[in-house]
Design an enzyme around this catalytic site. Sequence first.
Site, PDB file in Angstrom:
ATOM      1  N   GLY A  43       0.858  -1.201   0.000  1.00 61.23           N
ATOM      2  CA  GLY A  43       0.000   0.000   0.000  1.00 61.23           C
ATOM      3  C   GLY A  43       0.886   1.241   0.000  1.00 61.23           C
ATOM      4  O   GLY A  43       0.527   2.272   0.572  1.00 61.23           O
ATOM      5  N   ASP A  47      -2.105   7.042   1.434  1.00 61.17           N
ATOM      6  CA  ASP A  47      -1.963   8.121   2.392  1.00 61.17           C
ATOM      7  C   ASP A  47      -1.211   7.736   3.664  1.00 61.17           C
ATOM      8  O   ASP A  47      -0.331   8.455   4.121  1.00 61.17           O
ATOM      9  CB  ASP A  47      -3.392   8.503   2.795  1.00 61.17           C
ATOM     10  CG  ASP A  47      -3.603   9.961   2.619  1.00 61.17           C
ATOM     11  OD1 ASP A  47      -3.161  10.493   1.586  1.00 61.17           O
ATOM     12  OD2 ASP A  47      -4.189  10.548   3.544  1.00 61.17           O
ATOM     13  N   LEU A  48      -1.583   6.577   4.227  1.00 60.48           N
ATOM     14  CA  LEU A  48      -0.951   6.134   5.475  1.00 60.48           C
ATOM     15  C   LEU A  48       0.556   5.965   5.267  1.00 60.48           C
ATOM     16  O   LEU A  48       1.373   6.385   6.091  1.00 60.48           O
ATOM     17  CB  LEU A  48      -1.575   4.810   5.944  1.00 60.48           C
ATOM     18  CG  LEU A  48      -0.961   4.208   7.199  1.00 60.48           C
ATOM     19  CD1 LEU A  48      -1.235   5.074   8.421  1.00 60.48           C
ATOM     20  CD2 LEU A  48      -1.474   2.782   7.444  1.00 60.48           C
ATOM     21  N   ALA A  49       0.905   5.368   4.113  1.00 64.58           N
ATOM     22  CA  ALA A  49       2.327   5.150   3.822  1.00 64.58           C
ATOM     23  C   ALA A  49       3.064   6.490   3.737  1.00 64.58           C
ATOM     24  O   ALA A  49       4.123   6.671   4.349  1.00 64.58           O
ATOM     25  CB  ALA A  49       2.474   4.367   2.523  1.00 64.58           C
ATOM     26  N   HIS A 206      -1.871   2.572  17.449  1.00 66.12           N
ATOM     27  CA  HIS A 206      -0.734   3.459  17.693  1.00 66.12           C
ATOM     28  C   HIS A 206      -0.834   4.198  19.026  1.00 66.12           C
ATOM     29  O   HIS A 206       0.155   4.712  19.526  1.00 66.12           O
ATOM     30  CB  HIS A 206      -0.496   4.400  16.507  1.00 66.12           C
ATOM     31  CG  HIS A 206      -1.449   5.552  16.415  1.00 66.12           C
ATOM     32  ND1 HIS A 206      -2.735   5.427  15.975  1.00 66.12           N
ATOM     33  CD2 HIS A 206      -1.286   6.878  16.698  1.00 66.12           C
ATOM     34  CE1 HIS A 206      -3.322   6.610  15.993  1.00 66.12           C
ATOM     35  NE2 HIS A 206      -2.474   7.509  16.427  1.00 66.12           N
ATOM     36  N   TYR A 207      -2.030   4.193  19.674  1.00 64.90           N
ATOM     37  CA  TYR A 207      -2.106   4.801  20.989  1.00 64.90           C
ATOM     38  C   TYR A 207      -1.242   4.050  22.000  1.00 64.90           C
ATOM     39  O   TYR A 207      -0.774   4.616  22.978  1.00 64.90           O
ATOM     40  CB  TYR A 207      -3.574   4.950  21.438  1.00 64.90           C
ATOM     41  CG  TYR A 207      -4.051   6.335  21.031  1.00 64.90           C
ATOM     42  CD1 TYR A 207      -4.083   6.692  19.690  1.00 64.90           C
ATOM     43  CD2 TYR A 207      -4.372   7.306  21.976  1.00 64.90           C
ATOM     44  CE1 TYR A 207      -4.437   7.976  19.295  1.00 64.90           C
ATOM     45  CE2 TYR A 207      -4.719   8.595  21.592  1.00 64.90           C
ATOM     46  CZ  TYR A 207      -4.743   8.918  20.255  1.00 64.90           C
ATOM     47  OH  TYR A 207      -5.055  10.197  19.871  1.00 64.90           O
ATOM     48  N   HIS A 268      -8.594   2.799  20.437  1.00 66.04           N
ATOM     49  CA  HIS A 268      -7.663   3.647  21.196  1.00 66.04           C
ATOM     50  C   HIS A 268      -8.126   3.851  22.654  1.00 66.04           C
ATOM     51  O   HIS A 268      -7.360   3.661  23.590  1.00 66.04           O
ATOM     52  CB  HIS A 268      -7.510   5.026  20.537  1.00 66.04           C
ATOM     53  CG  HIS A 268      -7.031   4.978  19.112  1.00 66.04           C
ATOM     54  ND1 HIS A 268      -6.201   3.997  18.638  1.00 66.04           N
ATOM     55  CD2 HIS A 268      -7.261   5.796  18.054  1.00 66.04           C
ATOM     56  CE1 HIS A 268      -5.935   4.225  17.355  1.00 66.04           C
ATOM     57  NE2 HIS A 268      -6.586   5.305  16.978  1.00 66.04           N
TER      58      HIS A 268
HETATM   59  C1  BG6 Z   1      -6.552   7.257  13.883  1.00 65.90           C
HETATM   60  C2  BG6 Z   1      -7.948   7.599  13.453  1.00 65.90           C
HETATM   61  O1  BG6 Z   1      -6.493   5.943  14.354  1.00 65.90           O
HETATM   62  O2  BG6 Z   1      -6.147   8.144  14.912  1.00 65.90           O
HETATM   63  C3  BG6 Z   1      -8.051   9.037  12.993  1.00 65.90           C
HETATM   64  O3  BG6 Z   1      -8.328   6.728  12.399  1.00 65.90           O
HETATM   65  C4  BG6 Z   1      -7.484   9.962  14.063  1.00 65.90           C
HETATM   66  O4  BG6 Z   1      -9.387   9.382  12.699  1.00 65.90           O
HETATM   67  C5  BG6 Z   1      -6.115   9.495  14.509  1.00 65.90           C
HETATM   68  O5  BG6 Z   1      -7.406  11.256  13.510  1.00 65.90           O
HETATM   69  C6  BG6 Z   1      -5.608  10.313  15.686  1.00 65.90           C
HETATM   70  O6  BG6 Z   1      -4.293   9.965  15.975  1.00 65.90           O
HETATM   71  P1  BG6 Z   1      -3.357  10.970  16.779  1.00 65.90           P
HETATM   72  O7  BG6 Z   1      -2.115  10.192  17.017  1.00 65.90           O
HETATM   73  O8  BG6 Z   1      -3.155  12.169  15.896  1.00 65.90           O
HETATM   74  O9  BG6 Z   1      -4.088  11.336  18.016  1.00 65.90           O
END
Ligand code: BG6
Length: 525
Positions: A43, A47-49, A206-207, A268
Amino acid sequence: MLKQGSNAEVCLGLIRQSLKKINIEDDGTFFDERNPHAFVILGASGDLAHKKIYPTIWWLYRDSLLPKNIIFYGYARSKTTIADIKQKCDKYMKVKENEEGAYAEFWKLNHYMAGSYDSRTDFEKLNQELCKYENGLIANRLFYLALPPSVYEVVTVNIRHACMSSKGWTRIIVEKPFGKDFDSSQKLSDHLSSLFTEHQLYRIDHYLGKEMVQNLMTLRFGNRIFNPTWNRDNIASVLISFKEPFGTEGRGGYFDQFGIIRDIMQNHLLQILTLVAMEKPASCQPDDIRNEKVKVLRCIKPLKMEDIVLGQYVGNPSGEGMAKLGYLDDKTVPKDSITPTFALGVLNINNERWDGVPFILKCGKALNERKAEVRVQFKDVSGDIFEGKPKRNELVIRVQPGEALYVKLMVKTPGMAFDMEETELDLTYDKRYANVKLPDAYERLILDVFCGSQMHFVRSDELCEAWRIFTPILHHIEETKVKPLPYVYGSRGPIQADELLYSNNFRYTGTYQWTPDNNSNKSHL
Ligand code: BG6
């Protein structure tokens, strides 16, 4: 935490030491510098990449945290080139003047191959490319699925059958969404477990890579002062919130299919809840921790309609700077969408420690500020002798922006008078740790995957429990077409959310507000 300017060996040494301390054997799960490594981004044209993955691997490379012998392989359907990908990534890479040389070297290690996601032959070609580089040595491969969920299944089948490392490890990083509900998530889990072992799978939230989220374990179990009060006898409620000051802004296609509960709350915020509420694990081993997280989730009943408020933002013609459009004005969102962009939900953990303490999860887009935090609110002082003046203590763990930990408490008003006032014990990270550079969440987590540490990744049973809690309400909302309450772009969300907060034993007096520099008044909730 990486000290600025520290060299790779010191950092890797520290990581090795900490893995050893928690008994993760360094038996090849860790990487050997000399072996070839391939980091494959599936991918790569998305965008994510561009926004997250390429910047992260560049920062890790720049800080010499990756194995020396490494290549990066982008794979996607588009007929693009590395030069084109580089151009799209440039604005997210934060390259400093003196880093230009290293930056150029980084891109020399990058390759790209266009191929379809469902073609075994294309994956075989990718494998041949990787083999050329590996030259028959023990080699490790890491695949990052930065893909739309619709192709997860076919891509993972192709990796399994055409691209596994023959002499080293293969690890797969899976991005959310892990399904849309209990059944689809279970189907995906079954599919993945038919191809890979749980040790090869890294479900990223990622949180779990954020400094203050990782700090929760240390705060709770590395200090004597918190644990005795960490229970239903002392705590009135816990509020875990996520606020963003912008809406979907033309990127509503993905969001509209998922909504805020699936996008933020079910993953999250629930992950943070487990770390706040779990019992002390037997050790710091990843599975001991994840066992405790699962136990907490198992004590939570599915969320009910009476315990949730849903909202959707509407336009604010007088929005700051320029008029802000409502969710339904976004051209990528269907005109009649009832997808919530705000939700406040209350969960009860039915165990001895927490029974009766509301855990309030609040999240929303297009709100008045950017903030993520945990607010542990203590009960009122009993047998008050100060005529109702004492306000509740709060322990606030501010995840972002501006990592901080502070305790709101009462003191005697300094000076002659024998009165009292609210203040706080403040540990603001950029003051206390001014010289420490906190890595981005993705940096930490991707490095963890290289090191073979699953501590900060979501195990399949955690996922299953998370969907069990949210699936019934998600289905109900969708089947009965529950309409979210309107709230104005840039506001604090629907007023009904504050009412639910109040009725769940959370008190907001607004009489004292913490700010990072303590001299301006900012909203508190
Ligand atoms: C992502 C969500 O997991 O986390 C997004 O899909 C959100 O909608 C983002 O904007 C927020 O991440 P962070 O690290 O900027 O708080």
